[in-house]
Design a protein around this motif. Structure first.
Motif, PDB file in Angstrom:
ATOM      1  N   MET A 110      -5.771   5.339   8.031  1.00  0.00           N
ATOM      2  CA  MET A 110      -5.214   6.253   7.027  1.00  0.00           C
ATOM      3  C   MET A 110      -3.972   5.643   6.426  1.00  0.00           C
ATOM      4  O   MET A 110      -3.138   5.087   7.130  1.00  0.00           O
ATOM      5  N   ALA A 111      -3.832   5.758   5.117  1.00  0.00           N
ATOM      6  CA  ALA A 111      -2.679   5.199   4.425  1.00  0.00           C
ATOM      7  C   ALA A 111      -1.411   5.946   4.802  1.00  0.00           C
ATOM      8  O   ALA A 111      -1.437   7.109   5.233  1.00  0.00           O
ATOM      9  N   GLU A 112      -0.272   5.275   4.645  1.00  0.00           N
ATOM     10  CA  GLU A 112       0.999   5.848   5.022  1.00  0.00           C
ATOM     11  C   GLU A 112       1.531   6.770   3.937  1.00  0.00           C
ATOM     12  O   GLU A 112       1.054   6.803   2.812  1.00  0.00           O
ATOM     13  N   LYS A 113       2.585   7.490   4.278  1.00  0.00           N
ATOM     14  CA  LYS A 113       3.235   8.406   3.363  1.00  0.00           C
ATOM     15  C   LYS A 113       3.781   7.663   2.154  1.00  0.00           C
ATOM     16  O   LYS A 113       4.286   6.561   2.262  1.00  0.00           O
ATOM     17  N   LYS A 114       3.724   8.301   0.999  1.00  0.00           N
ATOM     18  CA  LYS A 114       4.192   7.676  -0.233  1.00  0.00           C
ATOM     19  C   LYS A 114       5.667   7.322  -0.133  1.00  0.00           C
ATOM     20  O   LYS A 114       6.493   8.135   0.260  1.00  0.00           O
ATOM     21  N   ILE A 115       5.996   6.087  -0.519  1.00  0.00           N
ATOM     22  CA  ILE A 115       7.403   5.702  -0.586  1.00  0.00           C
ATOM     23  C   ILE A 115       7.745   5.104  -1.951  1.00  0.00           C
ATOM     24  O   ILE A 115       8.905   4.846  -2.243  1.00  0.00           O
ATOM     25  N   THR A 116       6.760   4.892  -2.778  1.00  0.00           N
ATOM     26  CA  THR A 116       7.000   4.257  -4.068  1.00  0.00           C
ATOM     27  C   THR A 116       7.395   5.283  -5.120  1.00  0.00           C
ATOM     28  O   THR A 116       7.172   6.477  -4.966  1.00  0.00           O
ATOM     29  N   SER A 117       7.969   4.785  -6.207  1.00  0.00           N
ATOM     30  CA  SER A 117       8.369   5.676  -7.291  1.00  0.00           C
ATOM     31  C   SER A 117       7.550   5.441  -8.557  1.00  0.00           C
ATOM     32  O   SER A 117       7.658   6.195  -9.506  1.00  0.00           O
ATOM     33  N   TYR A 118       6.734   4.389  -8.588  1.00  0.00           N
ATOM     34  CA  TYR A 118       5.945   4.123  -9.786  1.00  0.00           C
ATOM     35  C   TYR A 118       4.766   5.102  -9.850  1.00  0.00           C
ATOM     36  O   TYR A 118       4.304   5.617  -8.821  1.00  0.00           O
ATOM     37  N   PRO A 119       4.264   5.397 -11.059  1.00  0.00           N
ATOM     38  CA  PRO A 119       3.151   6.356 -11.194  1.00  0.00           C
ATOM     39  C   PRO A 119       1.833   5.756 -10.688  1.00  0.00           C
ATOM     40  O   PRO A 119       1.288   4.841 -11.302  1.00  0.00           O
ATOM     41  N   LYS A 120       1.333   6.267  -9.600  1.00  0.00           N
ATOM     42  CA  LYS A 120       0.132   5.701  -8.985  1.00  0.00           C
ATOM     43  C   LYS A 120      -1.107   5.854  -9.859  1.00  0.00           C
ATOM     44  O   LYS A 120      -2.056   5.062  -9.748  1.00  0.00           O
TER      45      LYS A 120
ATOM     46  N   ALA B 180      -4.328   7.587  -0.335  1.00  0.00           N
ATOM     47  CA  ALA B 180      -2.932   7.198  -0.561  1.00  0.00           C
ATOM     48  C   ALA B 180      -2.435   7.612  -1.942  1.00  0.00           C
ATOM     49  O   ALA B 180      -1.300   7.305  -2.309  1.00  0.00           O
ATOM     50  N   GLY B 181      -3.295   8.289  -2.729  1.00  0.00           N
ATOM     51  CA  GLY B 181      -2.864   8.802  -4.014  1.00  0.00           C
ATOM     52  C   GLY B 181      -3.254   7.969  -5.210  1.00  0.00           C
ATOM     53  O   GLY B 181      -2.845   8.263  -6.342  1.00  0.00           O
ATOM     54  N   TYR B 182      -4.062   6.933  -4.984  1.00  0.00           N
ATOM     55  CA  TYR B 182      -4.508   6.088  -6.094  1.00  0.00           C
ATOM     56  C   TYR B 182      -5.854   6.597  -6.590  1.00  0.00           C
ATOM     57  O   TYR B 182      -6.877   6.438  -5.924  1.00  0.00           O
ATOM     58  N   ALA B 183      -5.833   7.203  -7.770  1.00  0.00           N
ATOM     59  CA  ALA B 183      -7.040   7.870  -8.269  1.00  0.00           C
ATOM     60  C   ALA B 183      -7.934   6.934  -9.073  1.00  0.00           C
ATOM     61  O   ALA B 183      -9.143   7.157  -9.187  1.00  0.00           O
TER      62      ALA B 183
ATOM     63  N   PHE C 261      -2.370  -2.615   0.497  1.00  0.00           N
ATOM     64  CA  PHE C 261      -1.509  -1.438   0.423  1.00  0.00           C
ATOM     65  C   PHE C 261      -0.068  -1.799   0.780  1.00  0.00           C
ATOM     66  O   PHE C 261       0.887  -1.402   0.098  1.00  0.00           O
ATOM     67  N   ASN C 262       0.111  -2.556   1.856  1.00  0.00           N
ATOM     68  CA  ASN C 262       1.460  -2.915   2.291  1.00  0.00           C
ATOM     69  C   ASN C 262       2.157  -3.818   1.276  1.00  0.00           C
ATOM     70  O   ASN C 262       3.385  -3.767   1.137  1.00  0.00           O
ATOM     71  N   TYR C 263       1.395  -4.634   0.569  1.00  0.00           N
ATOM     72  CA  TYR C 263       2.007  -5.442  -0.481  1.00  0.00           C
ATOM     73  C   TYR C 263       2.367  -4.580  -1.686  1.00  0.00           C
ATOM     74  O   TYR C 263       3.464  -4.678  -2.235  1.00  0.00           O
ATOM     75  N   LEU C 264       1.450  -3.716  -2.065  1.00  0.00           N
ATOM     76  CA  LEU C 264       1.671  -2.878  -3.242  1.00  0.00           C
ATOM     77  C   LEU C 264       2.853  -1.931  -3.045  1.00  0.00           C
ATOM     78  O   LEU C 264       3.663  -1.734  -3.946  1.00  0.00           O
ATOM     79  N   GLU C 265       2.983  -1.358  -1.850  1.00  0.00           N
ATOM     80  CA  GLU C 265       3.988  -0.320  -1.637  1.00  0.00           C
ATOM     81  C   GLU C 265       5.261  -0.808  -0.939  1.00  0.00           C
ATOM     82  O   GLU C 265       6.315  -0.201  -1.093  1.00  0.00           O
ATOM     83  N   LYS C 266       5.181  -1.901  -0.181  1.00  0.00           N
ATOM     84  CA  LYS C 266       6.354  -2.376   0.553  1.00  0.00           C
ATOM     85  C   LYS C 266       6.785  -3.785   0.175  1.00  0.00           C
ATOM     86  O   LYS C 266       7.873  -4.216   0.538  1.00  0.00           O
ATOM     87  N   GLY C 267       5.890  -4.513  -0.499  1.00  0.00           N
ATOM     88  CA  GLY C 267       6.185  -5.904  -0.788  1.00  0.00           C
ATOM     89  C   GLY C 267       5.875  -6.828   0.366  1.00  0.00           C
ATOM     90  O   GLY C 267       6.222  -8.013   0.331  1.00  0.00           O
ATOM     91  N   ALA C 268       5.218  -6.326   1.404  1.00  0.00           N
ATOM     92  CA  ALA C 268       4.895  -7.136   2.584  1.00  0.00           C
ATOM     93  C   ALA C 268       3.744  -8.079   2.258  1.00  0.00           C
ATOM     94  O   ALA C 268       2.716  -7.664   1.731  1.00  0.00           O
ATOM     95  N   THR C 269       3.915  -9.354   2.596  1.00  0.00           N
ATOM     96  CA  THR C 269       2.901 -10.359   2.266  1.00  0.00           C
ATOM     97  C   THR C 269       2.312 -11.022   3.502  1.00  0.00           C
ATOM     98  O   THR C 269       1.767 -12.118   3.427  1.00  0.00           O
ATOM     99  N   TYR C 270       2.406 -10.373   4.646  1.00  0.00           N
ATOM    100  CA  TYR C 270       1.829 -10.944   5.860  1.00  0.00           C
ATOM    101  C   TYR C 270       0.324 -11.140   5.663  1.00  0.00           C
ATOM    102  O   TYR C 270      -0.390 -10.228   5.279  1.00  0.00           O
TER     103      TYR C 270
END
Length: 412
Positions: free
Chosen positions: A1-11, A33-36, A316-325
Motif C-alpha cells: 500500500m502506498a504511503e500517506k501523501k506528502i507532496t504538494s504538486y497536483p497528482k 496513492a491518489g494518482y488518477a 513512488f519513492n522517487y516521485l514523492e521523496k526523491g529517493a533513487t535507491y
C-alpha cells in the motif's frame, strides 16, 4: 500500500503509462496513492507509437519487449522515471536516460525463485526424456522404456553466471542431491558445497546439465557456440533461461541432430514475436528432447505481483521523496522527508562548481538550507535540497538556470 501523501504538486496532472500488460498491482498501487491518470496497455508499442504516446508522460512502466531509444527519450519531455517491470534494463538506452536525468528502475530479485524452479523442472523433464515420451503418447504411441532416462540425484549441474538466480538454483539443486559447479567472470562466494571453475571449458566438460544465467552483453553474445559445444559431455543437456543472444541456436541444433548433446530447454530467443499468437520460428523446432517455452521463465503470478510491488515502490519513492535507491541512471540517494521544509531535486551534468552555484543562488534570495545531499556518477550529479519555507518561484527558476542543469523539480 502506498504511503500517506506528502507532496504538494497536483497528482491529477501526473500521467502514468504502463505497457505490456504490467500487473494490476501497479495500477492499484498508484490509484490508491491518489494518482488518477494511470493508463495501461496490454502490448508493447513500436518506436513510432511510443514517440506519440510519451509526450506528456511522467512515469513509464515497461517490460522486456518495449525499446526505449534516444528518439523516444527525446520525445518524452516530461518523463521523470522509467520502471522496468522485469529483471533486465538492456531494453533502455541507459546512457541517454542518464544524460536526460531520467531515473530507471527494475526488479532484479523478484522473479528469481520462479526461474530457478523452472530450471529444476526442465532438468527433470529432459534427463528423464519426458519430452519425447509426452510427444509419443500424444501421437498414440506407448513407449514405456527406461533407456536414456536418469535421476538428477548424483548428477553434476554446471551454472554459468552465479548471480541472484544462479546462486538460488545452486541451493535447490543441492537439495535434490546434485553436485553443483559454477563459472562466473567475477569472484563469487559459493553457497553450500558448490565449487567454482576457472574456465567455461572446464565447467561444460564436467557438467551433465549446463544452465545459463548471464546478462546480455557484447561479451556474452554467442557465449555458447560451435567452438565450445564440442567440449560438452556427450549426452549433456543445455538450458538457457537467460538472454536470447547468448546461445548460437544453429550450432546448438547441429549438436543435437548429431547426437552430441542429449537435450535442451530454451526459453529466450534472438528474435521473439511482439505479441501472443504471432508466428514464431527457431531452428530447434521439431528436434528430439528439446523443450521450448515462450520467454516465461519469470512468468508466475507470484513473480508478477512481486515485481509489480517492487518497481511501483521505487517509482513512488522517487516521485514523492526523491529517493533513487535502485536506479541505474540517477545516483542513489534515499532520504526521509523533513517537516517544515520544501524539498527540491536538482539533476545536473557532473562538472565542477554546480553545488557552489546552487548555494550562491539560494543565499542571494535569503533561503536557508536545512539539509543538502549530493551524489554523483561519472555522468551526472544529483542534489536533494531541503530548504525553509522562504522558497519563491523566482528562486526555483534561478536554479533551473544554474550551469549544467538537466532537471529541477519541487516535491513539496
Amino acid at each position: 500500500m502506498a504511503e500517506k501523501k506528502i507532496t504538494s504538486y497536483p497528482k491529477e496532472k501526473i500521467n502514468i503509462l504502463f505497457l505490456e500488460n504490467i500487473s494490476d498491482v501497479a495500477v492499484k498501487f498508484f490509484n490508491a496513492a491518489g494518482y488518477a491518470t494511470v493508463k495501461k496497455i496490454n502490448g508493447a508499442l513500436s518506436e513510432e507509437e511510443l514517440i506519440a504516446a510519451v509526450k506528456n508522460v511522467h512515469l513509464l512502466g515497461i517490460r522486456s519487449k518495449t525499446q526505449i531509444t534516444k528518439k523516444v527519450l527525446d520525445a518524452a519531455e516530461k518523463l521523470q522515471a522509467i520502471g522496468c517491470f522485469c529483471i533486465g534494463t538492456n531494453q533502455v538506452d541507459l546512457k541517454e536516460a542518464t544524460n536526460k536525468g531520467v531515473a530507471v528502475f527494475n526488479a532484479p530479485y523478484s522473479n528469481t525463485r520462479s526461474v530457478a524452479e523452472l530450471v529444476i523442472g526442465a532438468s527433470i523433464m529432459l534427463i528423464r526424456r519426458i519430452v519425447d515420451k509426452n510427444r509419443a503418447a500424444h501421437e498414440g504411441i506407448w513407449n514405456k522404456d527406461a533407456s536414456g532416462s536418469y535421476e538428477l540425484r548424483g548428477k553434476t549441474l554446471g551454472i554459468i553466471g552465479y548471480g541472484n538466480i544462479g546462486s538460488q538454483l545452486s541451493v535447490l539443486a543441492e537439495g535434490l542431491g546434485m553436485k553443483v559447479i559454477f563459472y562466473d567472470v567475477e569472484t563469487k562466494l559459493p553457497l553450500g558445497n558448490a565449487e567454482d571453475r576457472k574456465t567455461l571449458k572446464e565447467l561444460v566438460s564436467h557438467a551433465d546439465i549446463v544452465t545459463l544465467h548471464v546478462p546480455e552483453l557484447a561479451s556474452t553474445k554467442n557465449l555458447i557456440n560451435k567452438g565450445n559445444l564440442k567440449y560438452f559431455k556427450k549426452g549433456g543437456i543445455l538450458i538457457n533461461y537467460a538472454r536470447g543472444e547468448v546461445v548460437d541456436l544453429d550450432a546448438l541444433a547441429k549438436s543435437l541432430k548429431e547426437g552430441h548433446l542429449g537435450g535442451a530447454a530454451i526459453d529466450v530467443f534472438p528474435w521473439e514475436p511482439e505479441k501472443n499468437g504471432d508466428k514464431f520460428t527457431t531452428p530447434l523446432q521439431g528436434l528430439s528432447n528439446v523443450l521450448l517455452t515462450p520467454h516465461i521463465g519469470g512468468s508466475t503470478q507470484e513473480a508478477q505481483q512481486n515485481i509489480g510491488e517492487d518497481v511501483s515502490n521505487k517509482l513512488f519513492n522517487y516521485l514523492e521523496k526523491g529517493a533513487t535507491y535502485g536506479s541505474h541512471t540517477v545516483p542513489a540517494l534515499s532520504l526521509p522527508p523533513q517537516e517544515g521544509t520544501h524539498r527540491i531535486l536538482h539533476i545536473h551534468n557532473n562538472v565542477p562548481g554546480v553545488l557552489s552555484e546552487i548555494n550562491t543562488q539560494l543565499s542571494k534570495h535569503k533561503i536557508n538550507i536545512l539539509g543538502q545531499y549530493l551524489k554523483t556518477n561519472e555522468a551526472i550529479g544529483y542534489v536533494v535540497l531541503d530548504v525553509d519555507k522562504g522558497l519563491s518561484k523566482n528562486a526555483v527558476e534561478l536554479l533551473r538556470k544554474v550551469k549544467a542543469t538537466i532537471k529541477v523539480r519541487v516535491l513539496y
